[in-house]
Write an enzyme that holds these catalytic residues in place. Structure first.
Site, PDB file in Angstrom:
ATOM      1  N   SER A 126       0.812  -1.218   0.000  1.00 53.58           N
ATOM      2  CA  SER A 126       0.000   0.000   0.000  1.00 53.58           C
ATOM      3  C   SER A 126       0.840   1.260   0.000  1.00 53.58           C
ATOM      4  O   SER A 126       0.307   2.347  -0.143  1.00 53.58           O
ATOM      5  CB  SER A 126      -0.905  -0.003   1.223  1.00 53.58           C
ATOM      6  N   CYS A 127       2.165   1.145   0.177  1.00 51.65           N
ATOM      7  CA  CYS A 127       2.941   2.373   0.406  1.00 51.65           C
ATOM      8  C   CYS A 127       3.877   2.789  -0.718  1.00 51.65           C
ATOM      9  O   CYS A 127       3.838   3.939  -1.157  1.00 51.65           O
ATOM     10  CB  CYS A 127       3.739   2.233   1.686  1.00 51.65           C
TER      11      CYS A 127
END
Ligand SMILES: NC(=O)c1ccc[n+]([C@@H]2O[C@H](COP(=O)([O-])OP(=O)(O)OC[C@H]3O[C@@H](n4cnc5c(N)ncnc54)[C@H](O)[C@@H]3O)[C@@H](O)[C@H]2O)c1
Length: 463
Positions: free
Chosen positions: A272-273
């Site tokens: 997600s990053c």
């Protein structure tokens, strides 16, 4: 202390749970009632449907309704709070910038409640999400607009790696706190009293803007390093005969100045990053007319790498994807997590379906539930071609080719299982270099392509 954690996803839930272990009274708040009900059940399977991190469900079970409380009703808990940690989503928008609407919405709701609280002691609102440099200031302006008295703002970015979130929350490498006043730093020191004077943990106090910048530099630097290995290391192994990736990696990283972490070659880094943060930093620079060539190249290399093996297969193999059945091992973006956000497997599925495969037989030890959500046939009818299986062997049954996308330990050294389940002609695309003895398979007629392995036509020339 009375602490509120707003947003109970990966970051918020781990943070709330670990804070509660240290004896704070922690209220974890979320707008998602189903999630909160699952956490309140304190049942491992229920909790892990949302966040699957080793040890997390146990901490929740031990602390729930003693030090840890879950609620959808922030109004009833806001009075007397010392600190509110904001752990909200900041997804990328189509242009790459961070979507701060979750923040604005949450703040517009919370600010009037803070303005009316009976107990007017100082409370600090702390950004734990990854937010563009200057977001703490934006938050301050919203609070000012609502005339919230006795309030401070701070930035305290999270660095936990998924799969090891509990351990890294208990013993982080560093805690970065950006605040404007000594009074607010004091409140944060009380939140984190177990870390402040720790011999191995760097407790760094700085300005909110520096704290926000630290997170972006750290994440984009990690992705740059991973992309260097994929864009340079892997290409060396592919281009020049007799370059052995594992020896290359050991030789290079024997130097203490060069990180061992990230010195692998793979079908790209997901999660997600990384992708979201680099896109956001590119946008932040572009908005300020700063050149972004390096960051753009890093982002491009990482995206290209996700499906690169399929391109190689088309060029090097005699195999044709049309109407073929493909085994896909690994759906999560990395081992030890069920998280599929920005997972390379999603890109692999897309690329395989675009090439007309008949069926994708998928297996992942943790992420199948998530995969069904991400690859929902009601969103794209082609996802009907994906079937889910309970083991490596089941996934391999009747397939013409295999793609390994996640580095789960159970996928390591699969040659025996492959030989047992499928016969040549058979194409193996190994995105994680999980089959070190692949040459035995090649001798038996299997086709094998891995990131960093020689081009197939060069293989015969390799001793
Ligand atoms: N996942 C990671 O490994 C990781 C690591 C470091 C930093 N971060 C950053 O932390 C932030 C959160 O990431 P995450 O992975 O926990 O996200 P997530 O999507 O898993 O969780 C966010 C939670 O916020 C809740 N939420 C949304 N609006 C809300 C509102 N108005 N009030 C209360 N709750 C609300 C959602 O229901 C969800 O449960 C992001 O900025 C991310 O970049 C993530």
């Amino acid at each position: 202390m009375k602490i509120i954690v707003a947003g109970t996803g990966f970051v918020g839930l781990c943070h709330a749970a670990v804070l509660s272990e240290t004896g704070h009274e922690v209220y974890a708040y979320d707008v998602d009632a189903q999630k909160i009900a699952a956490y309140n059940s304190a049942q491992r399977e229920q909790i892990e449907r949302y966040v699957n991190e080793p040890g997390l469900a146990q901490i929740i079970a031990e602390n729930i309704n003693r030090y840890l409380f879950f609620t959808t009703d922030i109004e009833s808990i806001i009075d007397g709070a010392d600190a509110i940690f904001m752990c909200l989503p900041t997804p990328p928008q189509p242009n790459g910038s961070s979507d701060l609407s979750y923040y604005d919405k949450a703040l517009e709701y919370i600010a009037p409640l803070l303005a009316q609280r009976k107990d007017q002691r100082r409370v600090v609102i702390i950004n734990k999400s990854t937010v563009p440099v200057g977001t703490a200031r934006r938050l301050e302006n919203i609070l000012k607009k609502h005339n919230v008295p006795n309030i401070g703002i701070a930035s305290n970015p999270e660095f936990l790696p998924e799969g090891d979130a509990v351990e890294k929350s208990r013993r982080p490498d560093r805690v970065v706190v950006g605040a404007d006043t000594e009074e607010d730093h004091k409140i944060l020191r009380r939140c984190y009293s177990q870390f402040v004077n720790h011999v191995r943990i760097a407790y760094i106090e700085t300005t909110p803007e520096t704290a926000e910048a630290i997170k972006y530099v750290a994440n984009t630097l990690l992705l740059t390093y991973v992309s260097f290995w994929n864009g340079v290391g892997a290409r060396l192994g592919e281009t020049f005969p007799n370059v052995r990736m594992e020896d290359l990696k050991r030789g290079v990283t024997a130097d203490n100045r060069i990180s061992k972490w990230g010195s692998y070659v793979s079908n790209g880094a997901g999660g997600s990053c990384f992708g979201k943060d680099i896109q956001s930093l590119i946008w932040q620079f572009k908005s300020n007319n700063v050149a972004t060539d390096l960051l753009e190249a890093v982002y491009r290399i990482n995206e290209y790498q996700k499906t690169y093996l399929i391109d190689r297969a088309i060029q090097e193999s005699t195999a044709n994807f049309n109407h073929k059945t493909v085994a896909l091992l690994g759906l999560a973006f990395k081992k030890q997590t069920n998280d599929m956000r920005d997972s390379s497997a999603l890109k692999v599925v897309e690329a395989l379906l675009a090439r007309g495969v008949k069926e994708i037989r998928a297996y992942d030890p943790l992420a199948i539930h998530e995969a069904k959500r991400f690859l929902d046939p009601s969103k794209n009818h082609l996802f009907e071609k994906i079937t889910y299986h309970n083991s490596v062997k089941d996934a391999l049954k009747g397939t013409d080719m295999l793609f390994i996308s996640t580095d789960w330990e159970e996928f390591r050294g699969l040659s025996g299982t492959i030989e047992q389940m499928v016969q040549p002609p058979y194409l193996i695309m190994d995105g994680r270099r999980m089959i070190p003895d692949y040459r035995d398979l090649v001798e038996k007629g299997y086709e094998y392509i891995a990131v960093g392995s020689p081009y197939m036509h060069d293989e015969e020339t390799v001793s």
